[in-house]
Design an enzyme around this catalytic site. Structure first.
Site, short mmCIF file in Angstrom:
data_model
loop_
_atom_site.label_atom_id
_atom_site.label_comp_id
_atom_site.label_asym_id
_atom_site.label_seq_id
_atom_site.Cartn_x
_atom_site.Cartn_y
_atom_site.Cartn_z
N ASP A 81 0.80 -1.23 -0.05
CA ASP A 81 0.25 -0.03 0.10
C ASP A 81 0.84 1.35 -0.03
O ASP A 81 1.98 1.36 0.87
CB ASP A 81 -0.82 -0.14 1.25
N HIS A 82 0.53 2.19 -0.79
CA HIS A 82 1.27 3.42 -0.93
C HIS A 82 2.89 3.28 -1.11
O HIS A 82 3.61 4.04 -0.33
CB HIS A 82 0.90 4.29 0.31
N HIS A 176 -7.44 10.26 4.77
CA HIS A 176 -6.82 8.95 5.63
C HIS A 176 -6.84 9.30 7.06
O HIS A 176 -6.77 10.42 7.71
CB HIS A 176 -5.42 9.01 5.22
O1 G3H Z 1 -4.16 3.09 2.32
C1 G3H Z 1 -4.86 3.08 3.16
C2 G3H Z 1 -6.01 3.72 3.36
O2 G3H Z 1 -6.57 4.50 2.51
C3 G3H Z 1 -6.66 3.35 4.82
O3 G3H Z 1 -7.29 4.61 5.25
O4 G3H Z 1 -6.88 4.33 7.57
O5 G3H Z 1 -8.29 6.03 6.80
O6 G3H Z 1 -9.12 3.85 6.28
P1 G3H Z 1 -7.98 4.87 6.72
ZN ZN Z 2 -4.45 5.07 1.35
#
Ligand code: G3H
Ligand code: ZN
Length: 276
Positions: A81-82, A176
């Site tokens: 992720d990211h 986020h």
């Molecule tokens: O990439 C991860 C998410 O966008 C999680 O976002 O922690 O605000 O649910 P969140």
């Molecule tokens: Zn995210």
């Protein structure tokens, strides 16, 4: 079984469902996600974010999550992720992740296209799916140094065509790390983006979405929805309460049990609201 995010996202979007991608931080929450998905006959996405990567090398987390995935007969994606650059995405792919997100959301448009396309080339040659972001989903925490910007539909179209990404993260009103479900989604913008591109969309920062929005979004062309903070909150708070209520307890395995049970309820609720 191991899978990438591509097929499961396309299929979910066609079936008016959304696959939740959960940020997980080790065996306990990953096991909960897989158990719930298996019970529902749904696909699962286990995502490692930058905190997780900092805590545990990708090789180790890939080993744990791949072993869990290989034991079950539902599709399970192991997703970075990211990912901040080519090297990290490559490291995840080489370690055994089945899909990666490259986050070039703070780069100028052309540079985001170019760097995303390089990662797509490397990944697709190896059968790995790629998600990338156009526009920028901001952070509720003001201490994070980040410039949020809504996705521009024309750019979404051009970005998807030029990069050949498998899933497209868009900024349409979420943030986020929200701790309350009070995000205001810009449906007009989502409609315009959907009219501009056929690639399954991804919504980040979905902890902040009200339950009605989770249900409403099923009929949109969204394949994946990222949820992190909701699980971190329930796991951490349950752990804290258990240890506060049992001050002589020192065995973390005992404390994990109520935390996993409470997390399971949240995971199940999100899956059901997303159509599973
Ligand atoms: O990439 C991860 C998410 O966008 C999680 O976002 O922690 O605000 O649910 P969140
Ligand atoms: Zn995210």
């Amino acid at each position: 079984m191991l899978a990438g995010i591509k097929e499961m996202s396309i299929r979910a979007a066609e079936e008016n469902r959304i696959v939740p991608g959960f940020n997980v931080f080790g065996y306990e929450d990953a096991k909960v996600v897989i158990d719930v998905a298996r019970e529902l006959g749904a696909p699962a996405i286990l995502m490692s974010n930058k905190d997780a990567v900092h805590h545990m090398p990708l090789k180790i987390s890939a080993g744990i999550y791949r072993a869990l995935a290989e034991e079950v007969d539902i599709p399970v994606a192991i997703h970075l992720d990211h990912g901040k650059d080519f090297d990290l995405c490559k490291e995840a792919i080489d370690a055994g992740y089945t899909s990666v997100m490259f986050d070039g959301s703070q780069l100028p448009f052309e540079e985001n296209i170019q760097r995303t396309a390089e990662i797509v080339d490397y990944a697709h040659e190896r059968g790995i799916s790629v998600e990338a972001e156009i526009g920028a989903v901001g952070y509720a925490d003001p201490s994070v140094n980040y410039v949020p910007v809504y996705t521009e539909p024309g750019q979404a179209k051009e970005f998807a065509e030029k990069t050949k990404v498998d899933a497209l993260a868009v900024a349409v009103g979420t943030l986020h790390r929200m701790t309350a479900q009070s995000a205001k989604l810009q449906y007009y913008l989502l409609d315009e983006i959907e009219a501009a591109t056929k690639v399954p969309l991804v919504i980040h920062g979905s902890t902040g979405l009200p339950d009605e929005d989770l249900e409403k979004l099923r009929s949109y062309h969204i394949g994946k929805m990222n949820i992190g903070t909701a699980l971190r909150m329930v796991f951490g708070r349950t752990l804290k309460n258990f240890l506060n209520d049992n001050p002589s307890e020192f065995d973390r395995l005992k404390a994990y049990q109520p935390a996993m049970t409470a997390t399971r309820k949240v995971v199940m609720d999100k899956y059901k609201r997303l159509g599973w």
